[in-house]
Design a protein around this motif. Structure first.
Motif, PDB file in Angstrom:
ATOM      1  N   GLY A  26       0.638  -1.654  -0.116  1.00 47.99           N
ATOM      2  CA  GLY A  26       0.230  -0.209   0.376  1.00 47.99           C
ATOM      3  C   GLY A  26       0.865   0.863   0.049  1.00 47.99           C
ATOM      4  O   GLY A  26       0.376   2.696  -1.039  1.00 47.99           O
ATOM      5  N   TYR A  27       1.576   1.069   0.417  1.00 48.65           N
ATOM      6  CA  TYR A  27       2.971   2.637   0.948  1.00 48.65           C
ATOM      7  C   TYR A  27       3.824   2.687  -0.327  1.00 48.65           C
ATOM      8  O   TYR A  27       3.626   3.733  -0.938  1.00 48.65           O
ATOM      9  N   TYR A  28       3.893   1.735  -1.170  1.00 50.85           N
ATOM     10  CA  TYR A  28       4.559   1.272  -2.529  1.00 50.85           C
ATOM     11  C   TYR A  28       3.683   1.940  -3.070  1.00 50.85           C
ATOM     12  O   TYR A  28       3.828   3.083  -3.919  1.00 50.85           O
ATOM     13  N   ILE A  39      11.718   4.059  -2.653  1.00 51.05           N
ATOM     14  CA  ILE A  39      10.918   3.042  -3.599  1.00 51.05           C
ATOM     15  C   ILE A  39      11.597   1.147  -4.125  1.00 51.05           C
ATOM     16  O   ILE A  39      11.072   0.834  -3.832  1.00 51.05           O
ATOM     17  N   THR A  40      12.731   1.561  -3.642  1.00 47.92           N
ATOM     18  CA  THR A  40      13.921   0.140  -4.388  1.00 47.92           C
ATOM     19  C   THR A  40      13.829  -0.199  -3.732  1.00 47.92           C
ATOM     20  O   THR A  40      13.805  -1.439  -2.834  1.00 47.92           O
ATOM     21  N   THR A  41      14.181   0.471  -2.326  1.00 46.34           N
ATOM     22  CA  THR A  41      14.154  -0.021  -1.072  1.00 46.34           C
ATOM     23  C   THR A  41      13.469  -0.804  -0.404  1.00 46.34           C
ATOM     24  O   THR A  41      12.554  -1.794  -0.336  1.00 46.34           O
ATOM     25  N   LEU A  42      12.223  -0.644  -0.763  1.00 47.47           N
ATOM     26  CA  LEU A  42      10.637  -1.311  -0.520  1.00 47.47           C
ATOM     27  C   LEU A  42      10.277  -2.160  -1.225  1.00 47.47           C
ATOM     28  O   LEU A  42       9.405  -3.490  -1.185  1.00 47.47           O
ATOM     29  N   GLU A  43      10.611  -2.100  -2.819  1.00 48.45           N
ATOM     30  CA  GLU A  43      10.929  -3.044  -3.637  1.00 48.45           C
ATOM     31  C   GLU A  43      11.856  -4.569  -3.015  1.00 48.45           C
ATOM     32  O   GLU A  43      10.877  -5.632  -2.929  1.00 48.45           O
ATOM     33  N   GLN A  44      12.643  -4.407  -2.676  1.00 49.86           N
ATOM     34  CA  GLN A  44      13.341  -5.025  -1.937  1.00 49.86           C
ATOM     35  C   GLN A  44      12.800  -6.340  -1.215  1.00 49.86           C
ATOM     36  O   GLN A  44      12.771  -7.465  -0.982  1.00 49.86           O
ATOM     37  N   PHE A  86      12.404 -17.849   7.552  1.00 49.39           N
ATOM     38  CA  PHE A  86      13.806 -17.015   7.821  1.00 49.39           C
ATOM     39  C   PHE A  86      14.348 -16.093   7.659  1.00 49.39           C
ATOM     40  O   PHE A  86      13.463 -15.065   8.440  1.00 49.39           O
ATOM     41  N   GLU A  87      13.893 -15.963   6.919  1.00 50.36           N
ATOM     42  CA  GLU A  87      14.501 -14.747   5.477  1.00 50.36           C
ATOM     43  C   GLU A  87      13.468 -13.483   5.810  1.00 50.36           C
ATOM     44  O   GLU A  87      13.350 -12.260   5.973  1.00 50.36           O
ATOM     45  N   LYS A  88      12.252 -13.823   5.742  1.00 50.58           N
ATOM     46  CA  LYS A  88      10.988 -12.847   6.187  1.00 50.58           C
ATOM     47  C   LYS A  88      10.954 -12.883   8.043  1.00 50.58           C
ATOM     48  O   LYS A  88      10.581 -11.068   8.155  1.00 50.58           O
ATOM     49  N   LEU A  89      11.834 -13.333   8.666  1.00 50.43           N
ATOM     50  CA  LEU A  89      11.763 -12.962   9.558  1.00 50.43           C
ATOM     51  C   LEU A  89      12.608 -12.158   9.979  1.00 50.43           C
ATOM     52  O   LEU A  89      12.505 -11.083  10.943  1.00 50.43           O
ATOM     53  N   VAL A  90      13.755 -12.535   9.504  1.00 50.58           N
ATOM     54  CA  VAL A  90      14.890 -11.462   9.480  1.00 50.58           C
ATOM     55  C   VAL A  90      14.440  -9.864   8.618  1.00 50.58           C
ATOM     56  O   VAL A  90      14.662  -8.744   9.600  1.00 50.58           O
ATOM     57  N   PHE A  91      13.421  -9.859   8.233  1.00 48.24           N
ATOM     58  CA  PHE A  91      13.588  -8.665   7.335  1.00 48.24           C
ATOM     59  C   PHE A  91      12.640  -7.540   8.499  1.00 48.24           C
ATOM     60  O   PHE A  91      12.722  -6.893   8.365  1.00 48.24           O
ATOM     61  N   MET A  92      11.720  -8.500   8.942  1.00 51.71           N
ATOM     62  CA  MET A  92      10.897  -7.736   9.710  1.00 51.71           C
ATOM     63  C   MET A  92      11.165  -7.000  11.367  1.00 51.71           C
ATOM     64  O   MET A  92      11.482  -6.135  11.294  1.00 51.71           O
ATOM     65  N   ALA A  93      12.455  -8.075  11.610  1.00 55.04           N
ATOM     66  CA  ALA A  93      12.468  -7.720  12.839  1.00 55.04           C
ATOM     67  C   ALA A  93      14.071  -6.946  12.634  1.00 55.04           C
ATOM     68  O   ALA A  93      14.454  -6.184  13.434  1.00 55.04           O
ATOM     69  N   SER A  94      14.852  -6.353  11.491  1.00 55.84           N
ATOM     70  CA  SER A  94      15.739  -5.884  11.317  1.00 55.84           C
ATOM     71  C   SER A  94      15.441  -4.672  11.635  1.00 55.84           C
ATOM     72  O   SER A  94      14.607  -3.946  12.002  1.00 55.84           O
ATOM     73  N   PRO A  95      16.641  -4.122  12.606  1.00 57.10           N
ATOM     74  CA  PRO A  95      16.173  -2.242  13.260  1.00 57.10           C
ATOM     75  C   PRO A  95      15.655  -1.053  12.755  1.00 57.10           C
ATOM     76  O   PRO A  95      15.161  -0.742  12.998  1.00 57.10           O
TER      77      PRO A  95
END
Length: 173
Positions: free
Chosen positions: A34-36, A87-92, A103-112
């Motif tokens: 939605g933000y994208y 935009i590029t960061t959101l796409e990634q 685990f990729e999802k978990l690490v991405f969401m939990a990153s500072p």
């Protein structure tokens, strides 16, 4: 007996918590999407505005605005440039949440860097159960591993105690 019951309760709680990760990742992806979309619309309208006023691109228009004598215009241009760079960061991030493993999802969401977004997503999150087999399997494996990690010190202590309390046998020849 109490330890066995407690072990099962801890495992059940861990399993329920780990089942929430795929659901949370889906909510997170929808939030980012939605933000994208809103950001992409803003870039499109800025692109049309840039072409109407003879600029070759949005970046050229923003560079020109950042050289303006009015501080408010410069600051607005800087803020827009920063948002457009997202935009590029959101796409990634959306790619990781769409195609990444558990685990990729978990690490991405939990990153500072994602704490603020995660907080907003959690405000609207309601627990549920994922329906995909891979999500359930990853959650189960993760819950088992976490349970083992939590209980290993206790089981090691019990084994050491058992070995200490065992009568020693000496053989004389």
């Amino acid at each position: 007996m109490i330890v066995r019951v407690l072990d099962k309760v801890v495992f059940a709680v861990l399993f329920i918590i780990t089942l929430q990760v795929p659901i949370l990742a889906d909510h997170y992806r929808q939030y980012l999407n939605g933000y994208y979309d809103a950001l992409r619309d803003e870039v499109s309208s800025s692109s049309v505005l840039a072409k109407q006023h003879g600029f070759s691109s949005v970046e050229a228009m923003l560079d020109s605005l950042q050289k303006n004598s009015e501080p408010v215009v410069r600051e607005n241009a800087s803020m827009k440039a920063a948002r457009f760079a997202q935009i590029t960061t959101l796409e990634q991030g959306m790619r990781k949440l769409e195609h990444g493993h558990y685990f990729e999802k978990l690490v991405f969401m939990a990153s500072p860097s994602q704490y603020e977004t995660l907080k907003r997503v959690l405000d609207n999150f309601s627990p549920s159960v994922p329906l995909t087999p891979s999500s359930i399997v990853f959650s189960l494996v993760t819950a088992i591993l976490l349970n083992l990690l939590i209980w290993t010190p206790h089981f090691c202590y019990c084994q050491v105690k058992k070995l200490k309390d065992r009568p020693k046998r000496y053989s004389y020849r």
